[in-house]
Design an enzyme around this catalytic site. Sequence first.
Site, PDB file in Angstrom:
ATOM      1  CB  SER A 108      -0.876  -0.027   1.249  1.00 34.63           C
ATOM      2  OG  SER A 108      -1.475   1.232   1.429  1.00 34.63           O
ATOM      3  CB  SER A 109       0.412   4.630  -1.453  1.00 43.91           C
ATOM      4  OG  SER A 109      -0.857   4.883  -0.912  1.00 43.91           O
ATOM      5  CB  CYS A 110      -0.032   3.891   4.118  1.00 41.80           C
ATOM      6  SG  CYS A 110      -0.259   2.152   4.434  1.00 41.80           S
ATOM      7  CE1 TYR A 137      -3.362  -2.901   5.427  1.00 37.03           C
ATOM      8  CE2 TYR A 137      -2.508  -0.859   4.526  1.00 37.03           C
ATOM      9  CZ  TYR A 137      -3.174  -2.050   4.355  1.00 37.03           C
ATOM     10  OH  TYR A 137      -3.659  -2.383   3.109  1.00 37.03           O
ATOM     11  CE  LYS A 141      -0.825  -4.642   3.086  1.00 47.28           C
ATOM     12  NZ  LYS A 141      -1.220  -5.860   2.347  1.00 47.28           N
ATOM     13  CG  HIS A 180     -10.208   2.499   1.977  1.00 42.72           C
ATOM     14  ND1 HIS A 180     -10.320   1.146   1.797  1.00 42.72           N
ATOM     15  CD2 HIS A 180      -8.986   2.708   2.541  1.00 42.72           C
ATOM     16  CE1 HIS A 180      -9.221   0.556   2.240  1.00 42.72           C
ATOM     17  NE2 HIS A 180      -8.395   1.477   2.691  1.00 42.72           N
TER      18      HIS A 180
HETATM   19  N1  LIG Z   1      -8.652  -1.277  -0.815  1.00 38.89           N
HETATM   20  C1  LIG Z   1      -7.662  -0.417  -1.021  1.00 38.89           C
HETATM   21  O1  LIG Z   1      -7.866   0.810  -1.148  1.00 38.89           O
HETATM   22  C2  LIG Z   1      -6.243  -0.910  -1.114  1.00 38.89           C
HETATM   23  C3  LIG Z   1      -5.242   0.033  -1.349  1.00 38.89           C
HETATM   24  C4  LIG Z   1      -3.920  -0.374  -1.422  1.00 38.89           C
HETATM   25  C5  LIG Z   1      -3.616  -1.726  -1.247  1.00 38.89           C
HETATM   26  N2  LIG Z   1      -4.597  -2.636  -1.024  1.00 38.89           N
HETATM   27  C6  LIG Z   1      -4.194  -4.048  -0.815  1.00 38.89           C
HETATM   28  O2  LIG Z   1      -4.893  -4.917  -1.670  1.00 38.89           O
HETATM   29  C7  LIG Z   1      -5.102  -6.177  -1.016  1.00 38.89           C
HETATM   30  C8  LIG Z   1      -6.579  -6.554  -1.069  1.00 38.89           C
HETATM   31  O3  LIG Z   1      -7.352  -5.530  -0.475  1.00 38.89           O
HETATM   32  P1  LIG Z   1      -8.942  -5.458  -0.677  1.00 38.89           P
HETATM   33  O4  LIG Z   1      -9.294  -4.029  -0.725  1.00 38.89           O
HETATM   34  O5  LIG Z   1      -9.353  -6.377  -1.772  1.00 38.89           O
HETATM   35  O6  LIG Z   1      -9.469  -6.029   0.712  1.00 38.89           O
HETATM   36  P2  LIG Z   1     -10.800  -6.868   1.027  1.00 38.89           P
HETATM   37  O7  LIG Z   1     -11.852  -6.585   0.033  1.00 38.89           O
HETATM   38  O8  LIG Z   1     -11.089  -6.624   2.472  1.00 38.89           O
HETATM   39  O9  LIG Z   1     -10.343  -8.369   0.839  1.00 38.89           O
HETATM   40  C9  LIG Z   1      -9.408  -8.945   1.707  1.00 38.89           C
HETATM   41  C10 LIG Z   1      -9.403 -10.441   1.504  1.00 38.89           C
HETATM   42  O10 LIG Z   1      -8.490 -11.002   2.471  1.00 38.89           O
HETATM   43  C11 LIG Z   1      -9.051 -12.185   2.968  1.00 38.89           C
HETATM   44  N3  LIG Z   1      -8.605 -12.404   4.343  1.00 38.89           N
HETATM   45  C12 LIG Z   1      -8.535 -11.496   5.349  1.00 38.89           C
HETATM   46  N4  LIG Z   1      -8.107 -12.108   6.476  1.00 38.89           N
HETATM   47  C13 LIG Z   1      -7.922 -13.421   6.167  1.00 38.89           C
HETATM   48  C14 LIG Z   1      -7.507 -14.560   6.898  1.00 38.89           C
HETATM   49  N5  LIG Z   1      -7.192 -14.478   8.209  1.00 38.89           N
HETATM   50  N6  LIG Z   1      -7.440 -15.753   6.262  1.00 38.89           N
HETATM   51  C15 LIG Z   1      -7.767 -15.845   4.956  1.00 38.89           C
HETATM   52  N7  LIG Z   1      -8.147 -14.817   4.188  1.00 38.89           N
HETATM   53  C16 LIG Z   1      -8.228 -13.610   4.809  1.00 38.89           C
HETATM   54  C17 LIG Z   1     -10.553 -12.010   2.938  1.00 38.89           C
HETATM   55  O11 LIG Z   1     -11.137 -13.289   2.787  1.00 38.89           O
HETATM   56  P3  LIG Z   1     -12.717 -13.621   3.029  1.00 38.89           P
HETATM   57  O12 LIG Z   1     -13.469 -12.691   2.141  1.00 38.89           O
HETATM   58  O13 LIG Z   1     -12.859 -15.039   2.630  1.00 38.89           O
HETATM   59  O14 LIG Z   1     -12.967 -13.365   4.484  1.00 38.89           O
HETATM   60  C18 LIG Z   1     -10.743 -11.112   1.710  1.00 38.89           C
HETATM   61  O15 LIG Z   1     -11.025 -11.895   0.575  1.00 38.89           O
HETATM   62  C19 LIG Z   1      -4.532  -6.018   0.394  1.00 38.89           C
HETATM   63  O16 LIG Z   1      -3.233  -6.523   0.461  1.00 38.89           O
HETATM   64  C20 LIG Z   1      -4.507  -4.534   0.598  1.00 38.89           C
HETATM   65  O17 LIG Z   1      -3.512  -4.140   1.503  1.00 38.89           O
HETATM   66  C21 LIG Z   1      -5.916  -2.265  -0.944  1.00 38.89           C
HETATM   67  C1  LIG Z   2      -5.224   2.759   1.156  1.00 34.93           C
HETATM   68  C2  LIG Z   2      -5.476   2.894   2.623  1.00 34.93           C
HETATM   69  O1  LIG Z   2      -5.587   4.217   2.989  1.00 34.93           O
HETATM   70  C3  LIG Z   2      -5.859   4.488   4.350  1.00 34.93           C
HETATM   71  O2  LIG Z   2      -5.516   5.800   4.552  1.00 34.93           O
HETATM   72  P1  LIG Z   2      -6.360   6.988   4.029  1.00 34.93           P
HETATM   73  O3  LIG Z   2      -6.104   7.231   2.574  1.00 34.93           O
HETATM   74  O4  LIG Z   2      -6.096   8.143   4.926  1.00 34.93           O
HETATM   75  O5  LIG Z   2      -7.835   6.408   4.297  1.00 34.93           O
HETATM   76  P2  LIG Z   2      -9.335   6.782   3.972  1.00 34.93           P
HETATM   77  O6  LIG Z   2     -10.140   6.136   5.030  1.00 34.93           O
HETATM   78  O7  LIG Z   2      -9.670   6.454   2.570  1.00 34.93           O
HETATM   79  O8  LIG Z   2      -9.458   8.377   4.184  1.00 34.93           O
HETATM   80  C4  LIG Z   2      -8.907   9.296   3.273  1.00 34.93           C
HETATM   81  C5  LIG Z   2      -9.280  10.721   3.686  1.00 34.93           C
HETATM   82  O9  LIG Z   2     -10.692  10.906   3.508  1.00 34.93           O
HETATM   83  C6  LIG Z   2     -11.232  11.524   4.666  1.00 34.93           C
HETATM   84  N1  LIG Z   2     -12.667  11.214   4.770  1.00 34.93           N
HETATM   85  C7  LIG Z   2     -13.677  12.112   4.671  1.00 34.93           C
HETATM   86  N2  LIG Z   2     -14.850  11.523   4.887  1.00 34.93           N
HETATM   87  C8  LIG Z   2     -14.603  10.205   5.103  1.00 34.93           C
HETATM   88  C9  LIG Z   2     -15.459   9.092   5.375  1.00 34.93           C
HETATM   89  O10 LIG Z   2     -16.681   9.182   5.469  1.00 34.93           O
HETATM   90  N3  LIG Z   2     -14.837   7.864   5.513  1.00 34.93           N
HETATM   91  C10 LIG Z   2     -13.481   7.727   5.409  1.00 34.93           C
HETATM   92  N4  LIG Z   2     -12.938   6.489   5.544  1.00 34.93           N
HETATM   93  N5  LIG Z   2     -12.648   8.789   5.187  1.00 34.93           N
HETATM   94  C11 LIG Z   2     -13.220  10.007   5.033  1.00 34.93           C
HETATM   95  C12 LIG Z   2     -10.349  11.015   5.800  1.00 34.93           C
HETATM   96  O11 LIG Z   2     -10.456  11.836   6.952  1.00 34.93           O
HETATM   97  C13 LIG Z   2      -8.959  11.090   5.129  1.00 34.93           C
HETATM   98  O12 LIG Z   2      -8.477  12.413   5.174  1.00 34.93           O
HETATM   99  C14 LIG Z   2      -4.969   3.773   5.319  1.00 34.93           C
HETATM  100  O13 LIG Z   2      -5.475   3.919   6.629  1.00 34.93           O
HETATM  101  C15 LIG Z   2      -4.731   2.385   4.946  1.00 34.93           C
HETATM  102  O14 LIG Z   2      -3.659   1.934   5.714  1.00 34.93           O
HETATM  103  C16 LIG Z   2      -4.446   2.200   3.478  1.00 34.93           C
HETATM  104  O15 LIG Z   2      -3.151   2.657   3.144  1.00 34.93           O
END
Ligand SMILES: NC(=O)c1ccc[n+]([C@@H]2O[C@H](COP(=O)([O-])OP(=O)(O)OC[C@H]3O[C@@H](n4cnc5c(N)ncnc54)[C@H](OP(=O)(O)O)[C@@H]3O)[C@@H](O)[C@H]2O)c1
Ligand SMILES: C[C@@H]1O[C@H](OP(=O)(O)OP(=O)(O)OC[C@H]2O[C@@H](n3cnc4c(=O)[nH]c(N)nc43)[C@H](O)[C@@H]2O)[C@@H](O)[C@H](O)[C@@H]1O
Length: 320
Positions: A108-110, A137, A141, A180
Amino acid sequence: MDKFSKIYIAGHRGMVGSAIWRALENKGYTNLIGQSSKELDLRNQQAVLNFFDKEKPEVVIDAAARVGGILANNDFPYQFLMENMQIQNNLIDSSLQADCQKFIFLGSSCIYPKLAPQPLKEEYLLTASLEPTNEWYAIAKITGVKACEAIRKQFGKDYISLMPTNLYGSYDNFDLKTSHVLPAMIRKFHEAKQSTGKGKQSTVTLWGSGTPMREFLHVDDMADAVVFALENQFQDNLYNVGTGTDLTIKELAELIQKIVGHQGEIIWDSSKPDGTPRKLMDVSKMTQAGWKAKIGLEEGIKSTYQWFLQNEDSFKEVKM
Ligand SMILES: NC(=O)c1ccc[n+]([C@@H]2O[C@H](COP(=O)([O-])OP(=O)(O)OC[C@H]3O[C@@H](n4cnc5c(N)ncnc54)[C@H](OP(=O)(O)O)[C@@H]3O)[C@@H](O)[C@H]2O)c1
Ligand SMILES: C[C@@H]1O[C@H](OP(=O)(O)OP(=O)(O)OC[C@H]2O[C@@H](n3cnc4c(=O)[nH]c(N)nc43)[C@H](O)[C@@H]2O)[C@@H](O)[C@H](O)[C@@H]1O
């Protein structure tokens, strides 16, 4: 990559894993395997070793993780640190022991320092302190990136790490406590539009100041980048994946408000954290390798909103 190679997608039911599964199927890959967390808890080392021993995957894509937005990361530091380390350690070490030829780790970019110069280059990793709301987190990562780098260095295997920016799209998490920002805004504006009082649409409360900047990549683009990484031998260990452009959270709110058609007021709740001020990816390494994003933000939000409307009834349950 052989279309019959056995590819294990860890986290195949999640937003990213399911998009990767669809993308690989569309490209004719026929030997995909996946397990839900109920079938295989990836925190359990022995269970993961047994699974690899039985299935013998040739390629592993790690899209399994404990994932959440800014508040979930801030409120559950132990789970975000420990579960992510357990999941990725078991997957990476089992893959090495099972002699898997390729491993793709998603970070992740964080992982980059909170106040690093923008745009974020891969070389900025570990040069300064992390953003406190998600350092737990991020540290997990970073250890995943380093484990893959160590395997590449010591054993010469094609283990790589892709660092996605903030992602969104179909099968996103729309739970308001754990999601998010982008899916949270879609849901909040939609529900406010539905609930009118005295002829006016309800107000929408958003978090923080609205001034932080974020970059958003559609999950189908992310899946495309994973397929690209699968089919090409990369020279290095770490690659950023994003669009290379960002906007303020306030601008994002106005765009989603317009797409959803909400006409009420927006209130900014300053008791909620802003998080990192900016995390724009430098995507030049990926561009030079031959990949770039295709889906524009407005187009991506419109299709995600359509997906939300078709699946609205399933978002009532709380995930955490
Ligand atoms: N979403 C974003 O904005 C974002 C941004 C940057 C990077 N990523 C990365 O992309 C990847 C996928 O993220 P996502 O957004 O697709 O998340 P997600 O929709 O929450 O999916 C996460 C998956 O992980 C599985 N999982 C979690 N805990 C588990 C465990 N203990 N054992 C087996 N499986 C487990 C879940 O399985 P079940 O569904 O079967 O429970 C689910 O399918 C992650 O590595 C995340 O860090 C996501
Ligand atoms: C991709 C992920 O990004 C995450 O950071 P990060 O972009 O701040 O995560 P987000 O939850 O997407 O929030 C991004 C920005 O949106 C604002 N925001 C405004 N309204 C809302 C709302 O209703 N819900 C949420 N969730 N935010 C909101 C929040 O305060 C923050 O400045 C990391 O915590 C993870 O580790 C990961 O890296």
